[in-house]
Write a protein that holds these residues in place. Structure first.
Motif, PDB file in Angstrom:
ATOM      1  N   PHE A  90       8.531  15.469 -16.298  1.00 20.59           N
ATOM      2  CA  PHE A  90       9.522  14.529 -15.809  1.00 20.59           C
ATOM      3  C   PHE A  90       8.841  13.287 -15.240  1.00 20.59           C
ATOM      4  O   PHE A  90       7.770  13.385 -14.647  1.00 20.59           O
ATOM      5  N   ARG A  91       9.482  12.140 -15.404  1.00 23.58           N
ATOM      6  CA  ARG A  91       8.910  10.847 -15.006  1.00 23.58           C
ATOM      7  C   ARG A  91       9.870  10.092 -14.101  1.00 23.58           C
ATOM      8  O   ARG A  91      11.085  10.242 -14.189  1.00 23.58           O
ATOM      9  N   ASP A  92       9.298   9.224 -13.269  1.00 23.71           N
ATOM     10  CA  ASP A  92      10.108   8.297 -12.487  1.00 23.71           C
ATOM     11  C   ASP A  92      10.746   7.280 -13.413  1.00 23.71           C
ATOM     12  O   ASP A  92      10.171   6.922 -14.438  1.00 23.71           O
ATOM     13  N   THR A  93      11.919   6.793 -13.035  1.00 23.35           N
ATOM     14  CA  THR A  93      12.591   5.733 -13.783  1.00 23.35           C
ATOM     15  C   THR A  93      13.067   4.676 -12.804  1.00 23.35           C
ATOM     16  O   THR A  93      13.431   4.979 -11.673  1.00 23.35           O
ATOM     17  N   GLY A  94      13.058   3.432 -13.236  1.00 22.48           N
ATOM     18  CA  GLY A  94      13.537   2.340 -12.404  1.00 22.48           C
ATOM     19  C   GLY A  94      12.557   1.953 -11.307  1.00 22.48           C
ATOM     20  O   GLY A  94      11.497   2.544 -11.140  1.00 22.48           O
ATOM     21  N   MET A  95      12.922   0.934 -10.584  1.00 22.23           N
ATOM     22  CA  MET A  95      12.137   0.437  -9.463  1.00 22.23           C
ATOM     23  C   MET A  95      12.233   1.430  -8.311  1.00 22.23           C
ATOM     24  O   MET A  95      13.289   2.014  -8.079  1.00 22.23           O
ATOM     25  N   LYS A  96      11.120   1.634  -7.602  1.00 20.55           N
ATOM     26  CA  LYS A  96      11.129   2.567  -6.472  1.00 20.55           C
ATOM     27  C   LYS A  96      10.722   1.834  -5.199  1.00 20.55           C
ATOM     28  O   LYS A  96       9.734   1.113  -5.181  1.00 20.55           O
ATOM     29  N   LEU A  97      11.503   2.046  -4.152  1.00 26.41           N
ATOM     30  CA  LEU A  97      11.199   1.537  -2.818  1.00 26.41           C
ATOM     31  C   LEU A  97      10.807   2.740  -1.970  1.00 26.41           C
ATOM     32  O   LEU A  97      11.631   3.611  -1.691  1.00 26.41           O
ATOM     33  N   PHE A  98       9.525   2.810  -1.607  1.00 29.34           N
ATOM     34  CA  PHE A  98       8.971   3.939  -0.858  1.00 29.34           C
ATOM     35  C   PHE A  98       8.834   3.524   0.600  1.00 29.34           C
ATOM     36  O   PHE A  98       8.104   2.587   0.920  1.00 29.34           O
ATOM     37  N   LEU A  99       9.555   4.211   1.497  1.00 32.52           N
ATOM     38  CA  LEU A  99       9.563   3.882   2.924  1.00 32.52           C
ATOM     39  C   LEU A  99       8.657   4.840   3.694  1.00 32.52           C
ATOM     40  O   LEU A  99       8.785   6.054   3.563  1.00 32.52           O
ATOM     41  N   TYR A 100       7.761   4.280   4.484  1.00 39.24           N
ATOM     42  CA  TYR A 100       6.841   5.094   5.282  1.00 39.24           C
ATOM     43  C   TYR A 100       7.455   5.408   6.627  1.00 39.24           C
ATOM     44  O   TYR A 100       8.060   4.552   7.264  1.00 39.24           O
ATOM     45  N   ARG A 101       7.278   6.623   7.081  1.00 38.13           N
ATOM     46  CA  ARG A 101       7.880   7.075   8.330  1.00 38.13           C
ATOM     47  C   ARG A 101       7.037   6.699   9.543  1.00 38.13           C
ATOM     48  O   ARG A 101       7.552   6.306  10.581  1.00 38.13           O
ATOM     49  N   LYS A 102       5.726   6.831   9.440  1.00 38.21           N
ATOM     50  CA  LYS A 102       4.852   6.670  10.604  1.00 38.21           C
ATOM     51  C   LYS A 102       4.454   5.228  10.875  1.00 38.21           C
ATOM     52  O   LYS A 102       3.864   4.941  11.896  1.00 38.21           O
ATOM     53  N   ARG A 103       4.772   4.355   9.964  1.00 41.07           N
ATOM     54  CA  ARG A 103       4.486   2.938  10.190  1.00 41.07           C
ATOM     55  C   ARG A 103       5.634   2.121   9.595  1.00 41.07           C
ATOM     56  O   ARG A 103       6.288   2.549   8.659  1.00 41.07           O
ATOM     57  N   ALA A 104       5.860   0.978  10.129  1.00 37.87           N
ATOM     58  CA  ALA A 104       6.948   0.131   9.646  1.00 37.87           C
ATOM     59  C   ALA A 104       6.479  -0.616   8.399  1.00 37.87           C
ATOM     60  O   ALA A 104       6.155  -1.797   8.442  1.00 37.87           O
ATOM     61  N   ASP A 105       6.423   0.110   7.290  1.00 38.89           N
ATOM     62  CA  ASP A 105       5.902  -0.467   6.063  1.00 38.89           C
ATOM     63  C   ASP A 105       6.619   0.156   4.866  1.00 38.89           C
ATOM     64  O   ASP A 105       7.311   1.169   4.996  1.00 38.89           O
ATOM     65  N   TYR A 106       6.453  -0.454   3.717  1.00 45.05           N
ATOM     66  CA  TYR A 106       7.052   0.070   2.495  1.00 45.05           C
ATOM     67  C   TYR A 106       6.193  -0.327   1.300  1.00 45.05           C
ATOM     68  O   TYR A 106       5.342  -1.213   1.380  1.00 45.05           O
ATOM     69  N   THR A 107       6.414   0.339   0.181  1.00 44.89           N
ATOM     70  CA  THR A 107       5.781   0.005  -1.081  1.00 44.89           C
ATOM     71  C   THR A 107       6.882  -0.102  -2.121  1.00 44.89           C
ATOM     72  O   THR A 107       7.766   0.752  -2.182  1.00 44.89           O
ATOM     73  N   LEU A 108       6.819  -1.136  -2.921  1.00 45.37           N
ATOM     74  CA  LEU A 108       7.766  -1.329  -4.005  1.00 45.37           C
ATOM     75  C   LEU A 108       6.968  -1.266  -5.302  1.00 45.37           C
ATOM     76  O   LEU A 108       5.987  -1.987  -5.461  1.00 45.37           O
ATOM     77  N   TYR A 109       7.338  -0.365  -6.217  1.00 44.53           N
ATOM     78  CA  TYR A 109       6.592  -0.272  -7.469  1.00 44.53           C
ATOM     79  C   TYR A 109       7.511   0.064  -8.630  1.00 44.53           C
ATOM     80  O   TYR A 109       8.631   0.526  -8.461  1.00 44.53           O
ATOM     81  N   TYR A 110       6.979  -0.193  -9.810  1.00 36.41           N
ATOM     82  CA  TYR A 110       7.700   0.034 -11.038  1.00 36.41           C
ATOM     83  C   TYR A 110       6.772   0.776 -11.988  1.00 36.41           C
ATOM     84  O   TYR A 110       5.666   0.304 -12.251  1.00 36.41           O
TER      85      TYR A 110
END
Length: 118
Positions: A90-110
Motif C-alpha cells: 500500500f502507498r500514500d496518495t495525495g499531499m500529506k501534512l505531517f504535524l509534530y506533537r513535541k514541537r510546533a512544526d510540520y512537514t508537507l510532502y508529496y
C-alpha cells in the motif's frame, strides 16, 4: 472511504464540477502503486486535490503496513501478507501534512512517481 470516493468522482467524466477536493484526517492507505499513479494523473490534470493531515503519533495513516516491518496488526496482517506476497504494498496518495506533537512544526510532502516511499 473519502479518498476512494474522491478518486472515483474525479475520474468520472459525468461529474462536471472539478477539481474534486478531499481533505482527510488520520486516513489509512487505500491502494497500491497503481492507485498512487491514478491519483497523480488526476491531480496533474487538475481534476483532483487531496490533502491528508496526520499527527506524529497517529498509527492509522501507516496502515496497512508492509508485513516485513510491521510491529503487529492482527486484524489486517493476513490481508497485508497476501498483498505483499503478490508484490503489492500500500502507498500514500495525495499531499500529506505531517504535524509534530513535541514541537510546533510540520512537514508537507508529496509522494513522487517511481519512489518506493509508502
Amino acid at each position: 472511504l473519502s479518498k476512494i470516493l474522491a478518486l472515483h468522482l474525479a475520474a468520472d467524466d459525468n461529474i462536471k464540477q472539478k477539481p474534486v477536493t478531499c481533505i482527510t484526517f488520520a486516513a489509512p492507505k487505500i491502494g497500491t502503486q497503481s492507485t498512487r499513479l491514478a491519483f497523480q494523473a488526476l491531480e496533474k490534470s487538475e481534476k483532483l486535490r487531496c490533502l491528508q493531515v496526520q499527527n506524529e503519533d497517529d498509527v492509522v495513516p501507516e496502515l496497512p503496513q508492509n508485513p516485513l516491518n510491521t510491529t503487529g496488526c492482527p486484524a489486517t496482517y493476513p490481508f497485508c501478507m497476501k498483498m505483499f506476497d503478490q508484490g503489492l504494498t500500500f502507498r500514500d496518495t495525495g499531499m500529506k501534512l505531517f504535524l509534530y506533537r513535541k514541537r510546533a512544526d510540520y512537514t508537507l510532502y508529496y509522494p513522487k512517481v517511481g519512489t518506493n516511499y509508502c
